[in-house]
Write a protein that holds these residues in place. Structure first.
Motif, PDB file in Angstrom:
ATOM      1  N   ASP A  60       0.833  -1.208   0.000  1.00  0.00           N
ATOM      2  CA  ASP A  60       0.000   0.000   0.000  1.00  0.00           C
ATOM      3  C   ASP A  60       0.862   1.250   0.000  1.00  0.00           C
ATOM      4  O   ASP A  60       1.337   1.698   1.037  1.00  0.00           O
ATOM      5  CB  ASP A  60      -0.929  -0.020   1.222  1.00  0.00           C
ATOM      6  N   ASN A  62       0.003   4.176  -0.284  1.00  0.00           N
ATOM      7  CA  ASN A  62      -0.623   5.283   0.441  1.00  0.00           C
ATOM      8  C   ASN A  62      -0.211   5.322   1.906  1.00  0.00           C
ATOM      9  O   ASN A  62      -0.418   6.331   2.579  1.00  0.00           O
ATOM     10  CB  ASN A  62      -2.148   5.191   0.347  1.00  0.00           C
ATOM     11  N   GLU A  63       0.312   4.197   2.395  1.00  0.00           N
ATOM     12  CA  GLU A  63       0.712   4.146   3.797  1.00  0.00           C
ATOM     13  C   GLU A  63       2.059   4.859   3.952  1.00  0.00           C
ATOM     14  O   GLU A  63       3.020   4.573   3.226  1.00  0.00           O
ATOM     15  CB  GLU A  63       0.830   2.674   4.206  1.00  0.00           C
ATOM     16  N   ARG A 176       1.949  -1.676  -7.363  1.00  0.00           N
ATOM     17  CA  ARG A 176       2.560  -2.345  -6.212  1.00  0.00           C
ATOM     18  C   ARG A 176       3.890  -2.999  -6.558  1.00  0.00           C
ATOM     19  O   ARG A 176       4.361  -3.858  -5.806  1.00  0.00           O
ATOM     20  CB  ARG A 176       1.607  -3.418  -5.676  1.00  0.00           C
ATOM     21  N   ASP A 264      -2.300   7.337  -6.931  1.00  0.00           N
ATOM     22  CA  ASP A 264      -1.171   6.396  -6.901  1.00  0.00           C
ATOM     23  C   ASP A 264       0.017   6.928  -7.708  1.00  0.00           C
ATOM     24  O   ASP A 264       1.160   6.881  -7.250  1.00  0.00           O
ATOM     25  CB  ASP A 264      -1.592   5.041  -7.480  1.00  0.00           C
TER      26      ASP A 264
END
Lengths: 290, 290, 290, 290
Positions: A60, A62-63, A176, A264
């Motif tokens: 992820d 976004n983390e 990813r 993203d």
């Protein structure tokens, strides 16, 4: 018709590691898995050239923790390549963003270029950065690799960094997975059609390619669906390639992308640009290893 | 410090027409004035090279009649240059948008490129169009003229069309003047600093430059103010150049632009792109004259 | 015609500090000067409403130290306002970017909005952020303040943060001055024409306005030039306002901006957005004072 | 899980035409097929409200003839709705672009808005145009329909035109189908999640919705693949919905779009904007019929 991928870790699986390949996997705080594949001899079977490949996969982006860790790992790996190719003298690095800035899934390269701390013209650092976005053939009418060859012939960079959005085999890897290598890149393998490969020979300069999986070809999704039916014994006795082509004729060019693609790409482009900027300033400070 | 201009009709005034210059003025339905200046011998005094210059000036590009008339006149003049430089065989025209796409006053070139019907890669027409936006040195770290020289050396276009936003001497001409010539262009004379000139010698190919006045240097506004005071006898006995430099030191880079710049540039870029597209399709149909 | 400014520290000078104004100046490590002006009673003379004004001025936003210090100071001052207006319960903050995203000098507001960590719809934090860019009247055909009034009437935010590019009186302050206040903002005072003021009354909610000096009206440059001539005894006995209007008629709308405007705006928008994001997460942690 | 579509001609098939539906099909020079469906009584079965639906389908928007014909047909149909809802007095039309401008497949609405000849603030025409792009909930943190309801409550438009990118059931219809109706639109049905429906009740004003099929949900592609296997007797006895959900869990949000999406959207947005601009000027000149 085989499913296309540019990611070496989607091609080379464990039992193929042998005298031609050295493979090493490291996991960083359970967040980021790094796969190093050192191709010692060119593999005709997999159509893979000799060189050092690094595939980073994460869950992820976004983390915040993952984002910061990825930036550190990218910086580290770029420093490794810089130490391999750059010299003690002044060095010029040319950063090239491949892809179409008007389609966000393909805009990774141009976005990275926007964030590069360009300083080649300023003459204040020993390692100098120049940066270009060249557009895609549908926009320019010229093969991107031909434009790039012309430019490197005159500009004579010590190292070229090529960034492109790539197609992955698996939906789960979209946004990813990042692959670095010092071998080659095929522009347009993300959105757009496959174009002439760019490598040491065409550039006449060492290169690092940075590819991020941002899309899946639509036919890969159909192929996966058929594969799922086979794996789960819902279907048997089919020719997957043939059937996929029947359902989606090859001349149809469609791609699959997540709905969060705009956010993203912004994050990924920032992380990659910061890693390039940082590595260019710090690569001589500390010796790094794979 | 003299006020900079790239517009020949701002430099050469009536009483200077002589054996070195041929000047002709036509007015199109009271809307568009066309000034043709044929420079027969290079002028050291004015720093003007030999070639055919066309300056179009108009009042309101938002008016539909003016917009359509301008498109026709530009098409006509481009056909004239195409007939001068292109041959009966296949021809490759390279359209180059100079300037910074992130500053709208400087984005004319990249905007024109966006609207070019690129077809060099399709092999369906006799006259082929390719198109590139190369960014500015602050973005790339490389001299734009050097990048372009590399590309033309390999691509070998039969004609290069260069489009750039230019600085004018007079606020009244902003977004109201277009100059064509087959001589040269100085990228960055609009927003940005002056860069290496691009001409036949650097390109090794014939060229048409299309410049639009989109900005005024801030120091020109101060110079004009002082000039107004002199002309109206409010002030006398001053050294305008010296005083302008005192008020706005040269190292300060500021430009003046109208508040409607976004709409103006969109219209102008569309008109120019349509004229290039049309001229490339129709230049062999009908002989045109200056 | 007076030179327009929205910056209170351009209006109120030292000897005007009295029972109506409290003024305090702090300097942060020689890089950033903060001027606090607490207007206790509305001033008709200066057309200034009651409220707390903070003006930050700095020299070089490209310098890393200044950039980081500015982010900290903005966060701190936003926390001060948050503590003044927000309650212990759930709070909704509406961030509004004013200005035209197509003209970079006016795009500060929309750029900040792009970087806000919007989470009002996610229901995971106590202080929630929503964000809107509303365009300018030339794009929408509607007064921006009217659109905003409609939205706040239904959305009922606990606090509105309005960000806009503003005009400054002095070229030296372009991209070097930020003003915060809890009083009002006049959209369009940067690029565009002056529009209806936005304040507590029109919003029916407390507000913080964040204005950055990104442009100078062209007539301010002429006014300054005339002023320079007066100050240096080159000229005397003129009516500056009248003469400025003669040189540049009021109906002509031009603005002056630096050539580095694209890079400056990107940095400033990032700094402001990060400060808003951070203050919204941390305002309850530590009591801050002016 | 059923495949989602917003296109009435993908739902209502020939044998369902009865007292509740009136359906008429016209073909324009073999290029554009227009399907008129007049829903006289609300259909619970199909979840379709009363109103007049027009579906236009075509093969190649890049072809000049098709593009011009589509512009004419759209203008004609908009004039029909304008004559149905507008009065002899002054009229305000509010054009609203739904969708995310940062993802090209979802940017149709904002792109149309960019090309609207906004004149509500100028007071020079009887039929006035205002235009807004409101972003999507992931950008703003607020339901788009709630923002719009607030604005129409105060602005009181006589007619609202809503434009959005929609999902289609069939890959073959991407960028080849436009639907108009005077009933409702579901923002976010293209890229993004389904949001609150916008209709007469929520707007408190008559509306025209213009939807263009720009994407396919990724699960539709899987569903289609399974359907193909059933239709061709390669597979039997499966629950398509259940199996699709197994292969692509619902929480995964992916969409399919063609590689030419940037060029397609630019053309479609231009055609729709020109039709709206033209219809607003000419709707009173000539009575039109369905």
């Amino acid at each position: 018709m085989d499913k296309h991928t540019d990611f070496i870790d989607e091609i080379i699986i464990e039992d193929e590691i042998n005298k031609n390949f050295v493979k090493k996997i490291k996991t960083y705080k359970k967040r980021i898995q790094t796969t190093y594949i050192n191709v010692i001899n060119k593999s005709s079977k997999f159509n893979i050239d000799k060189g050092e490949y690094v595939a980073l996969s994460f869950l992820d982006i976004n983390e915040t923790y993952t984002k910061n860790a990825l930036e550190r790992l990218l910086t580290y790996n770029l420093m490794y390549y810089f130490q391999k190719y750059l010299t003690n003298k002044e060095n010029k690095i040319l950063v090239v963003g491949l892809g179409n800035r008007n389609i966000i899934a393909d805009a990774l390269g141009p976005s990275v270029v926007n964030h590069i701390d360009v300083n080649n013209h300023l003459n204040i650092t020993k390692t100098k950065l120049a940066a270009l976005s060249l557009g895609v053939m549908a926009q320019t009418g010229i093969e991107t690799s031909d434009i790039l060859t012309s430019i490197t012939k005159e500009f004579k960079p010590d190292l070229v960094i090529l960034i492109d959005a790539l197609a992955t085999k698996s939906m789960k890897r979209i946004n990813r997975a990042i692959q670095l290598n010092d071998v080659s890149i095929s522009p347009g393998s993300g959105v757009g059609n496959f174009r002439k490969i760019i490598n040491l020979k065409s550039l006449n300069a060492p290169l690092i390619s940075i590819g991020v999986a941002t899309v899946l070809e639509a036919y890969s999704l159909i192929y996966d669906t058929l594969n799922y039916l086979l794996d789960n014994n819902i279907l048997s006795n089919i020719n997957i390639n043939k059937l996929t082509s029947e359902i989606l004729p090859l001349e149809n060019n469609y791609f699959v992308t997540p709905k969060s693609i705009d956010e993203d790409i912004e994050i990924l482009a920032n992380v990659i640009a910061r890693a390039i900027n940082k590595a260019s300033k710090e690569w001589e400070n500390e010796k790094v290893f794979h």
